[in-house]
Design an enzyme around this catalytic site. Structure first.
Site, PDB file in Angstrom:
ATOM      1  N   HIS A   1      -8.308   3.580   4.106  1.00 34.78           N
ATOM      2  CA  HIS A   1      -8.490   4.164   5.442  1.00 34.78           C
ATOM      3  C   HIS A   1      -9.943   4.170   5.913  1.00 34.78           C
ATOM      4  O   HIS A   1     -10.205   4.247   7.100  1.00 34.78           O
ATOM      5  CB  HIS A   1      -7.993   5.611   5.452  1.00 34.78           C
ATOM      6  CG  HIS A   1      -6.512   5.765   5.337  1.00 34.78           C
ATOM      7  ND1 HIS A   1      -5.794   5.258   4.281  1.00 34.78           N
ATOM      8  CD2 HIS A   1      -5.615   6.380   6.148  1.00 34.78           C
ATOM      9  CE1 HIS A   1      -4.517   5.555   4.441  1.00 34.78           C
ATOM     10  NE2 HIS A   1      -4.373   6.236   5.570  1.00 34.78           N
TER      11      HIS A   1
ATOM     12  N   GLU B   1      -5.385   9.313   9.888  1.00 35.24           N
ATOM     13  CA  GLU B   1      -3.983   9.205  10.324  1.00 35.24           C
ATOM     14  C   GLU B   1      -3.735  10.058  11.573  1.00 35.24           C
ATOM     15  O   GLU B   1      -2.813   9.790  12.335  1.00 35.24           O
ATOM     16  CB  GLU B   1      -3.039   9.549   9.175  1.00 35.24           C
ATOM     17  CG  GLU B   1      -3.179   8.486   8.097  1.00 35.24           C
ATOM     18  CD  GLU B   1      -2.020   8.382   7.139  1.00 35.24           C
ATOM     19  OE1 GLU B   1      -1.014   9.080   7.307  1.00 35.24           O
ATOM     20  OE2 GLU B   1      -2.141   7.564   6.197  1.00 35.24           O
TER      21      GLU B   1
ATOM     22  N   CYS C   1     -11.367   3.311  -0.260  1.00 31.43           N
ATOM     23  CA  CYS C   1     -10.024   3.759   0.134  1.00 31.43           C
ATOM     24  C   CYS C   1      -9.664   2.984   1.391  1.00 31.43           C
ATOM     25  O   CYS C   1     -10.527   2.749   2.253  1.00 31.43           O
ATOM     26  CB  CYS C   1     -10.050   5.263   0.411  1.00 31.43           C
ATOM     27  SG  CYS C   1      -8.536   5.883   1.159  1.00 31.43           S
TER      28      CYS C   1
ATOM     29  N   ASP D   1       0.865  -1.184   0.000  1.00 29.68           N
ATOM     30  CA  ASP D   1       0.000   0.000   0.000  1.00 29.68           C
ATOM     31  C   ASP D   1       0.898   1.229   0.000  1.00 29.68           C
ATOM     32  O   ASP D   1       2.109   1.135   0.221  1.00 29.68           O
ATOM     33  CB  ASP D   1      -0.878  -0.008   1.261  1.00 29.68           C
ATOM     34  CG  ASP D   1      -1.718   1.256   1.382  1.00 29.68           C
ATOM     35  OD1 ASP D   1      -2.418   1.599   0.422  1.00 29.68           O
ATOM     36  OD2 ASP D   1      -1.663   1.925   2.433  1.00 29.68           O
ATOM     37  N   SER D   2       0.263   2.394  -0.201  1.00 23.99           N
ATOM     38  CA  SER D   2       1.012   3.645  -0.164  1.00 23.99           C
ATOM     39  C   SER D   2       1.499   3.992   1.244  1.00 23.99           C
ATOM     40  O   SER D   2       2.322   4.884   1.403  1.00 23.99           O
ATOM     41  CB  SER D   2       0.119   4.770  -0.684  1.00 23.99           C
ATOM     42  OG  SER D   2      -1.076   4.812   0.070  1.00 23.99           O
TER      43      SER D   2
ATOM     44  N   CYS E   1      -4.188  -1.229  -2.027  1.00 23.95           N
ATOM     45  CA  CYS E   1      -4.360   0.215  -2.119  1.00 23.95           C
ATOM     46  C   CYS E   1      -5.324   0.449  -3.282  1.00 23.95           C
ATOM     47  O   CYS E   1      -5.091  -0.060  -4.379  1.00 23.95           O
ATOM     48  CB  CYS E   1      -3.002   0.856  -2.403  1.00 23.95           C
ATOM     49  SG  CYS E   1      -3.061   2.628  -2.745  1.00 23.95           S
TER      50      CYS E   1
HETATM   51  N1  DGL Z   1      -4.102   3.813   0.199  1.00 31.42           N
HETATM   52  C1  DGL Z   1      -4.753   4.867  -0.553  1.00 31.42           C
HETATM   53  C2  DGL Z   1      -6.007   4.291  -1.230  1.00 31.42           C
HETATM   54  O1  DGL Z   1      -6.558   3.290  -0.839  1.00 31.42           O
HETATM   55  C3  DGL Z   1      -5.108   6.052   0.330  1.00 31.42           C
HETATM   56  C4  DGL Z   1      -3.930   6.888   0.755  1.00 31.42           C
HETATM   57  C5  DGL Z   1      -3.198   7.549  -0.416  1.00 31.42           C
HETATM   58  O2  DGL Z   1      -3.740   8.489  -1.027  1.00 31.42           O
HETATM   59  O3  DGL Z   1      -2.114   7.093  -0.697  1.00 31.42           O
HETATM   60  O4  DGL Z   1      -6.447   4.824  -2.208  1.00 31.42           O
END
Ligand code: DGL
Length: 278
Positions: free
Chosen positions: A193, A159, A191, A17-18, A80
């Site tokens: 989060h 976060e 997303c 993931d990011s 992600c």
């Molecule tokens: N993990 C990203 C997503 O699910 C969210 C956070 C980001 O923008 O990197 O799209």
């Protein structure tokens, strides 16, 4: 799917993931298939992906896949939504192990639950802009309408730990107002989060709207895919077997703190790596 013949059930699953968000996917994988080993990479130095271009997200994702493959992973989960939207098609083209993203499982689940054919998707600007959920869903069924809404403030709120907070309530009310007005009956949390603010979102949209969590749906799909490929690990890792390993591109301590707040299994450490080398 054609797979590399060398793959073994007791090899780890690579997940990326990011940043920290993909841990919501890891958490579901741990619940659904507890015998599996996991190597996780969170790109904490280059987060967020949600505001980056497709070329950049593809380049980052390719580097991470190269890094994960150094662990001889048997499969890769793109945990992600933004990377699934922007990079999965490209990654799939040049890889000889199974790879899955979070978008398709979430899209399929939404189609299964909608009754009035009006589905809302909330996600990053990149995911909404890519129209990926609309594309998948309308390929499967042309009688549904998808309404996308980018909610860029949710990631920093989560976060910051403001999971149940009047500020998050207020922002969620504003973001969701138009989806409620259009009378959606299904809302995809598109997303990584967003499952962490599920109760706030559920309270605002009300009982008539079913929330779809792609993290959960992805873990189920991963399990059935591994089952059908005879790649489930039926050899449970013993104590001290390093079952779960975490890597980041920056700020390992911060990652560990966040990880421990959402995953019950105690994450003792994460190792920082220079991902630009891959
Ligand atoms: N993990 C990203 C997503 O699910 C969210 C956070 C980001 O923008 O990197 O799209």
């Amino acid at each position: 799917m054609e797979t590399n013949r060398e793959l073994r059930g007791n090899a780890p699953i690579g997940v990326f993931d990011s940043g920290v968000g993909g841990l919501t996917v890891v958490r579901e994988i741990m619940r659904q298939i507890p015998n599996e080993r996991i190597v996780y990479f969170g790109d904490t130095a280059r987060v967020p992906y949600g505001s980056k271009s497709q070329e950049t997200v593809i380049r980052y994702s390719e580097q991470i896949v190269r890094f994960l493959r150094t662990f001889q992973v048997k499969t890769i989960v793109v945990a992600c939504n933004t990377a699934s939207a922007y990079a999965l098609d490209t990654l799939e083209q040049d890889i000889d192990i199974p790879i899955i993203g979070v978008v398709r499982p979430g899209a399929k689940a939404a189609l299964d639950v909608t009754r009035n054919g009006r589905i809302g998707v909330i996600a990053t600007e990149a995911t909404i802009g890519s129209q990926i959920y609309t594309e998948y869903i309308s390929k499967l069924n042309t009688n549904v309408t998808i309404y996308g809404k980018a909610c860029p403030l949710f990631v920093p709120l989560v976060e910051e730990g403001l999971l149940e907070d009047p500020v998050t309530d207020e922002i969620a009310r504003r973001y969701l107002a138009e989806l409620i007005d259009i009378d959606i009956d299904t809302l995809i949390l598109g997303c990584t989060h967003y499952p962490l603010i599920r109760s706030t979102l559920g309270k605002i949209v009300g009982d008539r709207v079913t929330l779809v969590n792609p993290a959960y749906e992805t873990a189920l799909e991963l399990k059935s895919m591994l089952q059908s490929l005879h790649l489930l690990n039926d050899d449970p890792p013993g104590l001290g077997a390093n079952q779960y390993r975490f890597f980041v591109s920056d700020k390992a301590e911060k990652f560990v703190r966040f990880a421990n707040s959402i995953i019950k299994y105690g994450i003792l450490s994460a190792k920082a790596v220079n991902i630009e080398e891959y």
